[in-house]
Design an enzyme around this catalytic site. Structure first.
Site, mmCIF file in Angstrom:
data_model
loop_
_atom_site.group_PDB
_atom_site.id
_atom_site.type_symbol
_atom_site.label_atom_id
_atom_site.label_comp_id
_atom_site.label_asym_id
_atom_site.label_seq_id
_atom_site.Cartn_x
_atom_site.Cartn_y
_atom_site.Cartn_z
ATOM 1 N N ASP A 36 43.789 45.972 51.405
ATOM 2 C CA ASP A 36 44.539 46.747 50.410
ATOM 3 C C ASP A 36 46.047 46.612 50.577
ATOM 4 O OD1 ASP A 36 42.056 47.625 49.672
ATOM 5 O OD2 ASP A 36 42.473 49.757 49.919
ATOM 6 N N HIS A 181 44.016 46.514 55.759
ATOM 7 C CA HIS A 181 45.251 46.418 54.969
ATOM 8 C C HIS A 181 46.032 45.179 55.375
ATOM 9 C CE1 HIS A 181 44.120 50.671 54.689
ATOM 10 N NE2 HIS A 181 44.801 50.709 53.563
#
Length: 216
Positions: A36, A181
């Site tokens: 992400d 991430h």
């Protein structure tokens, strides 16, 4: 609460799903890796390099404001077979926004992804995993399916790479969806952890894949 619909168009009625929309390719213990907040020029290239070294594909839920500054990187993701998803424009808490603001966050991001890669995203993920009815409905109206996760690496809390690796390997199971991430802070521990847990998953017999649409 989710369904199909043309982008920028409001369906006449809510489409109710009566069968699973997600299928994971491959037999045996298949898992999905997701990243992400990117793309980020510091960390995303290292993530892509590691995935390519092991010939696996992942999902990247990108933020529109990051894409604007890193269009070549987004094209590289698409060219290498990774799935690009919508993670809003500026990563707000969607549950505190009006419907029009939610739509703007999601639609602008789909627009810039399409302008950069030639196709609109079919998947979206709410920042912070904060969903409500409006978020699901607007995502569906924009032609996207929601995807959450089953294992959170907690890399956003700045743990060590060893801690991230342990969480992934401890949570490993068939159908696992890993949340990591590649932007939003110092993601060097996330990159180092990926280099270690990815080959260990493969050596343990896991098949790293990406979801595909279930044809209707």
């Amino acid at each position: 609460m989710t369904g199909y619909g043309p982008a920028r168009a409001m369906p006449r009625r809510t489409l109710v799903r009566r069968e699973p929309f997600l299928r994971i390719k491959g037999r045996g213990r298949s898992v999905v890796l997701t990243f992400d907040d990117g793309p980020d020029p510091r960390y995303t290239p290292e993530v892509l390099r590691t995935l390519k070294a092991h010939d696996v594909r992942a999902m990247f839920f990108v933020c529109g404001e990051m894409v604007v500054e890193n269009r070549d990187m987004l094209r590289k993701m698409a060219d290498e077979g990774h799935v690009i998803g919508n993670h809003t424009w500026s990563h707000p808490l969607l549950t505190e926004l009006t419907r029009s603001a939610i739509r703007s966050q999601m639609e602008r991001t789909s627009d810039v992804i399409e302008q950069t890669c030639g196709a609109r995203p079919g998947w979206f993920r709410a920042p912070y995993g904060a969903w409500n009815r409006a978020v699901f409905e607007i995502g569906a109206e924009l032609g996207m399916e929601p995807l959450a996760w089953s294992v959170d690496t907690l890399d956003w809390t700045a743990p060590s790479s060893q801690s991230i690796e342990r969480r992934v390997l401890k949570g490993a199971a068939e159908g696992m969806v890993v949340l990591a991430h590649d932007a939003g802070g110092d993601r060097s521990p996330s990159v180092r952890a990926l280099r270690r847990y990815l080959p260990r998953l493969l050596d343990s017999g896991y098949h790293i894949t990406v979801p595909r649409w279930q044809t209707r």
